[in-house]
Design a protein around this motif. Structure first.
Motif, PDB file in Angstrom:
ATOM      1  N   LEU A 444      53.941  20.602  12.668  1.00 44.06           N
ATOM      2  CA  LEU A 444      53.470  19.772  13.777  1.00 44.06           C
ATOM      3  C   LEU A 444      53.400  20.632  15.024  1.00 44.06           C
ATOM      4  N   LEU A 445      52.214  20.708  15.631  1.00 42.89           N
ATOM      5  CA  LEU A 445      51.993  21.506  16.842  1.00 42.89           C
ATOM      6  C   LEU A 445      51.683  20.575  17.993  1.00 42.89           C
ATOM      7  N   ARG A 446      52.430  20.730  19.086  1.00 38.96           N
ATOM      8  CA  ARG A 446      52.186  19.911  20.270  1.00 38.96           C
ATOM      9  C   ARG A 446      52.466  20.738  21.509  1.00 38.96           C
ATOM     10  N   ARG A 447      52.070  20.181  22.632  1.00 40.76           N
ATOM     11  CA  ARG A 447      52.243  20.846  23.924  1.00 40.76           C
ATOM     12  C   ARG A 447      53.241  20.058  24.747  1.00 40.76           C
ATOM     13  N   VAL A 448      54.304  20.744  25.207  1.00 44.28           N
ATOM     14  CA  VAL A 448      55.322  20.126  26.049  1.00 44.28           C
ATOM     15  C   VAL A 448      55.391  20.938  27.333  1.00 44.28           C
ATOM     16  N   GLY A 449      54.838  20.403  28.403  1.00 45.63           N
ATOM     17  CA  GLY A 449      54.787  21.151  29.650  1.00 45.63           C
ATOM     18  C   GLY A 449      53.893  22.365  29.502  1.00 45.63           C
ATOM     19  N   ASP A 450      54.429  23.530  29.793  1.00 48.83           N
ATOM     20  CA  ASP A 450      53.680  24.785  29.647  1.00 48.83           C
ATOM     21  C   ASP A 450      54.019  25.512  28.345  1.00 48.83           C
ATOM     22  N   ALA A 451      54.709  24.865  27.446  1.00 47.36           N
ATOM     23  CA  ALA A 451      55.164  25.529  26.214  1.00 47.36           C
ATOM     24  C   ALA A 451      54.471  24.931  25.001  1.00 47.36           C
ATOM     25  N   ASP A 452      54.233  25.778  24.013  1.00 45.60           N
ATOM     26  CA  ASP A 452      53.771  25.352  22.697  1.00 45.60           C
ATOM     27  C   ASP A 452      54.991  25.064  21.837  1.00 45.60           C
ATOM     28  N   VAL A 453      55.035  23.897  21.210  1.00 43.84           N
ATOM     29  CA  VAL A 453      56.167  23.467  20.400  1.00 43.84           C
ATOM     30  C   VAL A 453      55.691  23.292  18.970  1.00 43.84           C
ATOM     31  N   VAL A 454      56.383  23.967  18.055  1.00 42.80           N
ATOM     32  CA  VAL A 454      56.065  23.900  16.626  1.00 42.80           C
ATOM     33  C   VAL A 454      57.266  23.284  15.915  1.00 42.80           C
ATOM     34  N   SER A 455      57.030  22.240  15.138  1.00 43.19           N
ATOM     35  CA  SER A 455      58.076  21.594  14.346  1.00 43.19           C
ATOM     36  C   SER A 455      57.811  21.879  12.874  1.00 43.19           C
ATOM     37  N   ILE A 456      58.809  22.382  12.178  1.00 40.58           N
ATOM     38  CA  ILE A 456      58.678  22.715  10.761  1.00 40.58           C
ATOM     39  C   ILE A 456      59.885  22.151  10.019  1.00 40.58           C
ATOM     40  N   SER A 457      59.687  21.879   8.733  1.00 37.11           N
ATOM     41  CA  SER A 457      60.767  21.387   7.879  1.00 37.11           C
ATOM     42  C   SER A 457      61.111  22.363   6.769  1.00 37.11           C
ATOM     43  N   ALA A 458      60.330  23.429   6.596  1.00 39.99           N
ATOM     44  CA  ALA A 458      60.579  24.445   5.578  1.00 39.99           C
ATOM     45  C   ALA A 458      60.152  25.794   6.129  1.00 39.99           C
ATOM     46  N   LEU A 459      60.745  26.844   5.598  1.00 40.73           N
ATOM     47  CA  LEU A 459      60.480  28.178   6.119  1.00 40.73           C
ATOM     48  C   LEU A 459      59.055  28.632   5.834  1.00 40.73           C
ATOM     49  N   ASP A 460      58.491  28.229   4.694  1.00 38.15           N
ATOM     50  CA  ASP A 460      57.126  28.657   4.375  1.00 38.15           C
ATOM     51  C   ASP A 460      56.080  28.022   5.269  1.00 38.15           C
ATOM     52  N   GLN A 461      56.476  27.047   6.095  1.00 32.38           N
ATOM     53  CA  GLN A 461      55.545  26.452   7.051  1.00 32.38           C
ATOM     54  C   GLN A 461      55.434  27.261   8.339  1.00 32.38           C
ATOM     55  N   LEU A 462      56.300  28.239   8.514  1.00 31.15           N
ATOM     56  CA  LEU A 462      56.308  28.992   9.760  1.00 31.15           C
ATOM     57  C   LEU A 462      55.063  29.877   9.941  1.00 31.15           C
ATOM     58  N   PRO A 463      54.627  30.683   8.958  1.00 31.92           N
ATOM     59  CA  PRO A 463      53.455  31.548   9.193  1.00 31.92           C
ATOM     60  C   PRO A 463      52.202  30.794   9.599  1.00 31.92           C
ATOM     61  N   PRO A 464      51.764  29.737   8.897  1.00 30.66           N
ATOM     62  CA  PRO A 464      50.566  29.032   9.361  1.00 30.66           C
ATOM     63  C   PRO A 464      50.734  28.383  10.734  1.00 30.66           C
ATOM     64  N   ALA A 465      51.978  27.923  11.030  1.00 29.15           N
ATOM     65  CA  ALA A 465      52.184  27.300  12.329  1.00 29.15           C
ATOM     66  C   ALA A 465      52.075  28.317  13.454  1.00 29.15           C
ATOM     67  N   ILE A 466      52.642  29.502  13.293  1.00 34.59           N
ATOM     68  CA  ILE A 466      52.549  30.541  14.315  1.00 34.59           C
ATOM     69  C   ILE A 466      51.094  31.027  14.427  1.00 34.59           C
ATOM     70  N   ARG A 467      50.395  31.080  13.311  1.00 38.52           N
ATOM     71  CA  ARG A 467      49.000  31.517  13.344  1.00 38.52           C
ATOM     72  C   ARG A 467      48.159  30.541  14.166  1.00 38.52           C
ATOM     73  N   LYS A 468      48.439  29.244  14.082  1.00 40.71           N
ATOM     74  CA  LYS A 468      47.708  28.256  14.874  1.00 40.71           C
ATOM     75  C   LYS A 468      47.998  28.434  16.357  1.00 40.71           C
ATOM     76  N   VAL A 469      49.246  28.768  16.676  1.00 37.27           N
ATOM     77  CA  VAL A 469      49.587  28.924  18.092  1.00 37.27           C
ATOM     78  C   VAL A 469      48.881  30.114  18.692  1.00 37.27           C
ATOM     79  N   LEU A 470      48.787  31.222  17.945  1.00 38.53           N
ATOM     80  CA  LEU A 470      48.178  32.434  18.478  1.00 38.53           C
ATOM     81  C   LEU A 470      46.664  32.454  18.363  1.00 38.53           C
ATOM     82  N   SER A 471      46.096  31.520  17.661  1.00 35.51           N
ATOM     83  CA  SER A 471      44.630  31.510  17.501  1.00 35.51           C
ATOM     84  C   SER A 471      43.959  30.904  18.724  1.00 35.51           C
TER      85      SER A 471
END
Length: 471
Positions: A444-471
């Motif tokens: 789950l990707l959302r914006r809180v103030g000036d920060a990007d917030v990524v919520s994950i429930s498993a470790l394998d969800q981290l790479p695609p979530a970080i890729r979305k933030v940097l894209s």
């Protein structure tokens, strides 16, 4: 008719003056006396008790009383007795305590009521105890060598090791048992009879199911009776730390903090090759021709070179909350640690200036192994004022020239706390928050103030979530 007393001669007057503490001239004489002082118009006379010599002990010196000396002696005796009592009680196993208690009760009942059966049972138990005691005596002079092939493993891997025992004496050693503590558990090995200079090897595997730092050892050689009533151990080798690293996931193809690091932070030092342009200067032998400013060269007629300001790369900061209230369960805390380790390893591979902090202080990040070792030793903190907001304030106060700050926490932190924490970071810093939330099914990707917030429930969800933030 009585004869009047003769007038004192000058010699007598001088002698009497010295005896009374006054000289013939009427001045004061220091005689080393203490007491009251009598003054008249002509002299000052000190009257009192003579003081002891200069090297003697003071009059008011406190000497220890007999009661104090007796108490100190009793305390020393009790300390020695307590150490010996502890040494004896450590040799008694739980079954031994049961046997001793039953023996005492049987003797009390047998003596009180005179029951013949109780007397026989008490004699039998007493004989068993007496026969078991001699098994504690004797030495086990092994030369022990503990060797772990790997002292750093990942959760789920097995740590393989070997235990070598050598009889370095000139006599045989009877069979014994060797205990190898591993964390809160332990492993036991049976060692056969060893002839002089004989050697025995044992291989073992330590399964790892949780992150942490396990103390392997010290190796203890046990001596005891066959029934397990008594047991005596002697340590032969110091413990070895086994680091169980958290699970991490590779973040391939991600260049964290690249844009900010390319811009750099200019300094007062000038360089021939950098990013921040400063001025033009004439060509000097050894200059790289790639930095020739051709337009200025054509106008001036001489080779003109670009001159740059030396820039410093800003660094990458990880802020991992260890406050237990920021997580709904221990699994979220482990997921946050794994996410922090994954991003930290990626930053180190990208040659970033990495810094990691928790509420308890900074972590060592001089290399991948040092970072994972410190993450392995992390534990929950129960301090109420040590949440994610306080951690962000600590980062702002102690970290300078920051490019990106990544905060790690659990589902116990709401959006208001995240917004407040990110607002405490230095101005112009890119903020990213990774929330370990076991309730979300997909990243789950959302914006809180000036920060990007990524919520994950498993470790394998981290790479695609970080890729979305940097894209």
């Amino acid at each position: 008719m009585a004869t009047p007393p003769a007038a004192p001669t000058p010699a007598r007057r001088a002698h009497r003056g010295r005896r009374d503490g006054v000289d013939g001239s009427g001045g004061e004489v220091e005689t080393g006396t203490v007491g009251s002082t009598t003054r008249d118009a002509d002299a000052t006379v000190r009257v009192g008790v003579t003081t002891p010599a200069a090297d003697a002990a003071p009059v008011n010196a406190e000497t220890p009383s007999r009661l104090v000396l007796l108490r100190e002696r009793l305390e020393a005796w009790w300390a020695i007795a307590r150490r010996r009592i502890d040494a004896v009680t450590r040799t008694i196993r739980p079954l031994g305590w049961v046997m001793l208690t039953a023996t005492v009760l049987l003797w009390v009942v047998a003596v009180s009521f005179g029951w013949q059966e109780m007397i026989i049972a008490a004699v039998i138990l007493t004989a068993i105890i007496v026969i078991s005691v001699p098994f504690l005596f004797g030495g086990t002079a092994y030369d022990v060598d503990l060797d772990l092939t790997r002292t750093h493993v990942v959760v789920g891997e097995r740590a393989i090791g070997g235990l070598t025992l050598v009889n370095g004496t000139a006599r045989s050693i009877l069979p014994s048992r060797v205990v190898l503590p591993v964390g809160s558990g332990r492993g036991e090995f049976d060692v056969p009879r060893l002839a002089p200079q004989a050697m025995h090897e044992e291989l073992f595997a330590i399964p790892t199911t949780a992150r942490g730092v396990l103390a392997v050892g010290p190796v203890s050689v046990l001596r005891g009776d066959p029934l397990g009533l008594f047991e005596r151990s002697s340590d032969r080798r110091q413990a070895v730390d086994l680091y169980v690293h958290p699970r991490t996931t590779p973040l391939e193809g991600l260049s964290l903090g690249r844009l900010r690091d390319l811009e750099g932070l200019p300094s007062s030092q000038l360089a021939r090759d950098d990013v921040s342009f400063h001025a033009l200067r004439e060509y000097q032998p050894g200059d790289d021709l790639r930095h020739v400013h051709w337009k200025s060269t054509a106008r001036v007629g001489d080779l003109m070179m670009r001159q740059y300001e030396e820039t410093r790369r800003s660094h990458f900061v990880l802020g991992l909350s260890t406050y237990a209230g920021d997580y709904s369960d221990p699994d979220e805390f482990e997921l946050a640690i794994s996410a922090a380790g994954s991003i930290g390893l990626r930053a180190l591979r990208d040659s970033r200036m990495l810094e990691a902090r928790t509420q308890r202080g900074p972590l060592r990040t001089q290399g991948p192994r040092r970072l994972l070792d410190n993450l392995s030793a992390l534990e929950h903190s129960r301090q109420r004022d040590g949440g994610i907001v306080a951690l962000a304030g600590t980062i702002a106060a102690n970290s300078h020239d920051v490019a990106i700050v990544v905060l790690f926490c659990g589902s116990g932190v709401d959006s208001a706390e995240l917004k407040l924490a990110c607002s405490r970071l230095p101005q112009g810093v890119r903020a990213l928050a990774v929330v370990a939330d076991s309730a979300v099914e997909s990243p789950l990707l959302r914006r809180v103030g000036d920060a990007d917030v990524v919520s994950i429930s498993a470790l394998d969800q981290l790479p695609p979530a970080i890729r979305k933030v940097l894209s």
